[in-house]
Design a protein around this motif. Sequence first.
Motif, PDB file in Angstrom:
ATOM      1  N   UNK A   1       0.977  -8.479  -7.402  1.00  0.00           N
ATOM      2  CA  UNK A   1       0.306  -7.716  -6.342  1.00  0.00           C
ATOM      3  C   UNK A   1       1.359  -6.983  -5.535  1.00  0.00           C
ATOM      4  N   UNK A   2       1.159  -5.706  -5.304  1.00  0.00           N
ATOM      5  CA  UNK A   2       2.142  -4.896  -4.575  1.00  0.00           C
ATOM      6  C   UNK A   2       1.438  -4.182  -3.425  1.00  0.00           C
ATOM      7  N   UNK A   3       2.011  -4.316  -2.227  1.00  0.00           N
ATOM      8  CA  UNK A   3       1.484  -3.623  -1.051  1.00  0.00           C
ATOM      9  C   UNK A   3       2.017  -2.200  -1.080  1.00  0.00           C
TER      10      UNK A   3
ATOM     11  N   UNK B   1       5.818  -7.768  -2.491  1.00  0.00           N
ATOM     12  CA  UNK B   1       5.232  -8.129  -3.783  1.00  0.00           C
ATOM     13  C   UNK B   1       4.902  -9.612  -3.772  1.00  0.00           C
TER      14      UNK B   1
END
Lengths: 143, 433
Positions: free
Chosen positions: A7-9, A66
């Motif tokens: 998951x990446x902001x 991440x």
Amino acid sequence: MTMKQLSVYVENKPGTLAEITGILGENGIDMCALSVADTERYGILRLIVNNPQKAEDALKAAGFKVSLTDVIAIAVSHKPGGLAGALKYVAQAGVTVEYMYAFVSPKADTAYVILRVQDNEKAIAALQQGGIPIVCGEEVYGK
Amino acid sequence: MERYWNPVETAPLHELRALQSLRLSQTVRHVYEHVPFYRKKFDEMGIKPEDIQSIDDISKLPFTYKQDLRDNYPYGLFAVPVEDLVRIHASSGTTGKQTVVGYTQNDIDIWGNCCGRALTAAGGDASDFVHVSYGYGLFTGGLGLHAGAEEIHATVIPVSSGNTKRQIQIFKDFGSTILCCTPSYALFLGESLREMGIDKSEISLKAGVFGAEPWSEEMRHKIEELLGIKAYDIYGLSEVMGPGVAFECSEQTGMHVNEDHFYPEIIDPDTGEVLPEGEVGELVFTCITKEALPLIRYRTRDIASLSREKCSCGRTLIKMKKPSGRTDDMLIIRGVNVFPSQVEAVLLELGDTAPHYMLIVDRVDNLDTLEIQVEMKEDMEFDAVRLVEETEAKIKAAVASTLGISAKVTLLPPKSLARSEGKAVHVIDKRKI
């Protein structure tokens, strides 16, 4: 029984997605599924990749927020009602689905669905009881 | 013909000074006898009450700081027994603790008199309907102007803040003639009036008394035009009394200080040295008639100057310029005092975020806005939008309950805020006042 999702902001500014995918490419990371949640201010990029740990390290080194999230991957038949048949077991178990996304597998009659639920154990038990195949990393990466 | 509420407003200087000298020496005796904090301080400095005979002796006295109020929270600096107290007010402090102030009946009466002078200077009298849209409650704005309106036998309409449509309905139906609120809210009311298609000739407002936050001449003209009124400034702080410490007259070139009750000085904030008239420095007040909480040389942190130049209104009370800034990092947002350290304390207590934050203050459609940008912790789960939004909502609720102000909360990824090499910068104030 779960697998790792990267998951990446993603801040809403031009070029961020290009930068992230560029870094993954340079590190030889293969993406097989992705989804983006978008809000007014930011996005959340969710990826299924062949080497989640390496991908996380590379993006962190580049300064991205991440994390690795445990998700469930299931295989459903690629025909009308295929997904509904699987999701009803999750619903019956009273587990909330936060989000999900699907992609077609190399096997023509099967689709893979990534599920992020509030209670992994409960969802897995319910799916297994309903005879829904839960797939592991290698099968999803397909290599 | 200029009207005054109290004869002291036009008293000759020598009479004022005699009054100040007498009152200061009484106050010094009062605090020495009843406030252990001051007795200890005076003793340490070798000051006896009888050493203070004239107002010129005031520079021998020690300063009082907001920190002293905090250290003696809540009632430690009060100089009267509880049975003499009739009211408590409070304002936000620099951290979680509020600054608590108390009043005797005499203090309240003096407060009413001071606000009565302000309303009279704004043209108010017994025939007026004074519409008070300052918040009522622990904040001193509402009840202070309320007391002033009662003092001059006007009719008070205690609307308090909020519900703009209702405020305007009351303007029309009740015939409000003098409006009291923050200048930004006055501007907002003016804009709303126009948006609702109501012409200013349909309301009876003639004047406004606006304070509790900084405002500019441009804002004054805009408010005057939108509401069809003359707009007057008023100054005060709860530690000294509340609104009415100083007020504007028809000349509108500064505010007359009610110096028969609050003796003003301008000092160099670094050295503490008293500066000559006209010079810019930190404003310091000594309460020379207060019974409950007579603070000695209270450091307001407001930057201003004083002038005794003759005023066309006939008042001889010294004038202070509108404060041009602060010597600390206090922000005034919609009339509420906000210290960055208060926001920091809320964030630390919740512990859901990293200790890196930035406050963005702006003015949108004439109302102040506060955005709190804060970095996520490295290990925070964020893969679902709900997780981010829940954390933001939790911080928003905590800030609202602790500071009494609504803020937009924005979570940012770790390390996205610039790190300062020297003193950390926590505020970006974009307001053009």
